[in-house]
Scaffold this motif. Sequence first.
Motif, PDB file in Angstrom:
ATOM      1  N   LEU A  46      -3.890   4.540 -12.404  1.00 15.73           N
ATOM      2  CA  LEU A  46      -2.477   4.651 -12.744  1.00 15.73           C
ATOM      3  C   LEU A  46      -1.667   4.792 -11.460  1.00 15.73           C
ATOM      4  N   PRO A  47      -0.697   3.911 -11.229  1.00 19.80           N
ATOM      5  CA  PRO A  47       0.117   4.031 -10.004  1.00 19.80           C
ATOM      6  C   PRO A  47       1.056   5.242 -10.107  1.00 19.80           C
ATOM      7  N   LEU A  48       1.091   6.010  -9.037  1.00 19.25           N
ATOM      8  CA  LEU A  48       1.939   7.197  -8.987  1.00 19.25           C
ATOM      9  C   LEU A  48       2.826   7.139  -7.748  1.00 19.25           C
ATOM     10  N   PRO A  49       4.074   7.572  -7.864  1.00 22.62           N
ATOM     11  CA  PRO A  49       4.920   7.669  -6.660  1.00 22.62           C
ATOM     12  C   PRO A  49       4.419   8.796  -5.764  1.00 22.62           C
ATOM     13  N   LEU A  50       4.537   8.594  -4.479  1.00 21.63           N
ATOM     14  CA  LEU A  50       4.121   9.596  -3.504  1.00 21.63           C
ATOM     15  C   LEU A  50       5.349  10.151  -2.793  1.00 21.63           C
ATOM     16  N   MET A  51       5.187  11.326  -2.218  1.00 20.10           N
ATOM     17  CA  MET A  51       6.312  12.049  -1.631  1.00 20.10           C
ATOM     18  C   MET A  51       6.100  12.281  -0.138  1.00 20.10           C
ATOM     19  N   VAL A  52       7.225  12.436   0.556  1.00 19.73           N
ATOM     20  CA  VAL A  52       7.242  12.900   1.936  1.00 19.73           C
ATOM     21  C   VAL A  52       8.176  14.094   1.996  1.00 19.73           C
ATOM     22  N   ASP A  53       7.634  15.246   2.390  1.00 21.48           N
ATOM     23  CA  ASP A  53       8.448  16.450   2.542  1.00 21.48           C
ATOM     24  C   ASP A  53       9.032  16.476   3.947  1.00 21.48           C
ATOM     25  N   VAL A  54      10.364  16.495   4.030  1.00 21.70           N
ATOM     26  CA  VAL A  54      11.053  16.479   5.313  1.00 21.70           C
ATOM     27  C   VAL A  54      11.722  17.827   5.515  1.00 21.70           C
ATOM     28  N   ALA A  90      10.158  18.395  10.873  1.00 22.60           N
ATOM     29  CA  ALA A  90       8.810  17.963  10.494  1.00 22.60           C
ATOM     30  C   ALA A  90       8.912  17.081   9.262  1.00 22.60           C
ATOM     31  N   ALA A  91       7.929  16.194   9.116  1.00 31.18           N
ATOM     32  CA  ALA A  91       7.833  15.318   7.943  1.00 31.18           C
ATOM     33  C   ALA A  91       6.363  15.232   7.563  1.00 31.18           C
ATOM     34  N   THR A  92       6.048  15.639   6.332  1.00 33.74           N
ATOM     35  CA  THR A  92       4.660  15.713   5.887  1.00 33.74           C
ATOM     36  C   THR A  92       4.434  14.747   4.732  1.00 33.74           C
ATOM     37  N   PRO A  93       3.590  13.718   4.922  1.00 30.82           N
ATOM     38  CA  PRO A  93       3.297  12.808   3.808  1.00 30.82           C
ATOM     39  C   PRO A  93       2.348  13.458   2.812  1.00 30.82           C
ATOM     40  N   ARG A  94       2.585  13.240   1.542  1.00 33.50           N
ATOM     41  CA  ARG A  94       1.740  13.787   0.487  1.00 33.50           C
ATOM     42  C   ARG A  94       0.853  12.693  -0.084  1.00 33.50           C
ATOM     43  N   THR A  95      -0.339  13.098  -0.505  1.00 35.79           N
ATOM     44  CA  THR A  95      -1.332  12.146  -0.997  1.00 35.79           C
ATOM     45  C   THR A  95      -1.257  12.042  -2.514  1.00 35.79           C
ATOM     46  N   ARG A  96      -2.120  11.152  -3.058  1.00 35.11           N
ATOM     47  CA  ARG A  96      -2.197  10.999  -4.502  1.00 35.11           C
ATOM     48  C   ARG A  96      -2.697  12.291  -5.151  1.00 35.11           C
ATOM     49  N   GLU A  97      -3.598  12.994  -4.462  1.00 34.84           N
ATOM     50  CA  GLU A  97      -4.101  14.265  -5.000  1.00 34.84           C
ATOM     51  C   GLU A  97      -2.961  15.277  -5.137  1.00 34.84           C
ATOM     52  N   ASP A  98      -2.033  15.256  -4.193  1.00 38.84           N
ATOM     53  CA  ASP A  98      -0.881  16.153  -4.295  1.00 38.84           C
ATOM     54  C   ASP A  98      -0.008  15.792  -5.493  1.00 38.84           C
ATOM     55  N   ALA A  99       0.170  14.496  -5.740  1.00 42.90           N
ATOM     56  CA  ALA A  99       0.961  14.069  -6.897  1.00 42.90           C
ATOM     57  C   ALA A  99       0.284  14.472  -8.199  1.00 42.90           C
ATOM     58  N   LEU A 100      -1.054  14.330  -8.263  1.00 39.09           N
ATOM     59  CA  LEU A 100      -1.781  14.741  -9.467  1.00 39.09           C
ATOM     60  C   LEU A 100      -1.679  16.247  -9.684  1.00 39.09           C
ATOM     61  N   ASP A 160       0.861  -1.181   0.000  1.00 41.49           N
ATOM     62  CA  ASP A 160       0.000   0.000   0.000  1.00 41.49           C
ATOM     63  C   ASP A 160       0.900   1.234   0.000  1.00 41.49           C
ATOM     64  N   THR A 161       0.907   1.947  -1.126  1.00 40.43           N
ATOM     65  CA  THR A 161       1.815   3.087  -1.264  1.00 40.43           C
ATOM     66  C   THR A 161       1.503   4.189  -0.257  1.00 40.43           C
ATOM     67  N   GLU A 162       0.230   4.443  -0.017  1.00 35.51           N
ATOM     68  CA  GLU A 162      -0.131   5.500   0.932  1.00 35.51           C
ATOM     69  C   GLU A 162       0.260   5.115   2.354  1.00 35.51           C
ATOM     70  N   ALA A 163       0.081   3.856   2.702  1.00 33.75           N
ATOM     71  CA  ALA A 163       0.496   3.407   4.035  1.00 33.75           C
ATOM     72  C   ALA A 163       2.014   3.502   4.178  1.00 33.75           C
ATOM     73  N   ASP A 164       2.750   3.149   3.104  1.00 33.74           N
ATOM     74  CA  ASP A 164       4.210   3.279   3.150  1.00 33.74           C
ATOM     75  C   ASP A 164       4.625   4.738   3.297  1.00 33.74           C
ATOM     76  N   THR A 165       3.871   5.640   2.676  1.00 31.65           N
ATOM     77  CA  THR A 165       4.182   7.059   2.786  1.00 31.65           C
ATOM     78  C   THR A 165       4.006   7.546   4.225  1.00 31.65           C
ATOM     79  N   GLN A 166       2.917   7.117   4.868  1.00 32.29           N
ATOM     80  CA  GLN A 166       2.704   7.495   6.269  1.00 32.29           C
ATOM     81  C   GLN A 166       3.806   6.930   7.163  1.00 32.29           C
ATOM     82  N   ARG A 167       4.205   5.676   6.894  1.00 29.11           N
ATOM     83  CA  ARG A 167       5.241   5.058   7.698  1.00 29.11           C
ATOM     84  C   ARG A 167       6.589   5.744   7.473  1.00 29.11           C
ATOM     85  N   ALA A 168       6.884   6.122   6.246  1.00 33.74           N
ATOM     86  CA  ALA A 168       8.144   6.815   5.953  1.00 33.74           C
ATOM     87  C   ALA A 168       8.195   8.152   6.682  1.00 33.74           C
TER      88      ALA A 168
END
Length: 305
Positions: free
Chosen positions: A120-128, A94-104, A74-82
Amino acid sequence: MHDDLPRPPSGGSGRLLPPDAGRDRPLFLVAAILVFLACIAALGARGAWHQAQNWTTELESSLTIQIRPVDGRDTEADTQRAAEIARGMPGVQAATPRTREDALALLTPWLGEGNLPDDLPLPLMVDVELEPRAARDDRVAISDLQARLDAEGMAASVDDHSRWARAVRRAAGTAQTLGLSLLALLTGAAAAVIAFAARASLAARTDVIDALHLCGAEDRFIAGLFQRRFFMLGVKSGLVGALFAALVSIGVSFSQSPADMAFFLPRWAANPFELILLGAAPLLAGLTSALSARLAVASDLRGRW
């Protein structure tokens, strides 16, 4: 011998070399334009460097973690864990997980809205965001953070933005070099214009020069007359050029210019650099004019007698 030298009457060199509006007005305009361009070049070079400093500070004070989609995870769960792992690292503010809407939203300017399928699978980001001291002291170990993410089985990569920071520094250095080179070229052009005008003024006043020479005036005295005259002309044109440069810089600062153009525009910051630069421009213009006129007239006088 020196006692026989002619003394300028009250009013200084103005009586011996009266202004010639027909010749001085175009020269004044050209000199003011050159001073204006020189100030814009200096302000632009400084602005590019200042903007690059701000951008590199922002880049070096943050990290980006990219979580790539992998089958069975689960990419979103991995993003939260990261994000949780990053928050536990020393030096992380601070570390802010970004959602699929942010990637779009990031892809919309390039691909348009609604052009991507929902599955369509998209990579997600975490802003640190790093603590200021950590950004300076490099206390956040990128390899340790990467190792902890790998231990979780994530397809993750950590970007410390160093590549982008180097690119910004190179761009700033190039812009600054171009600005200073343009400043040097404009100074040389101004000196050449003043030298040409001084020689033309000398040729137009041969009767005055011959009379002074017959009265015992030395070449340095005659050159001094032209030096004082062109010094005042340079100061006046410098004042006008610096004033217009300040107005343009202030206008650019309050205009809604595109972000990609802000790097090269001379934005007004009202700090000591701008004030010193514009305040010194008339004096530098006067000194350049005086020196160029004196050297040109002295050279012509040596070949005249």
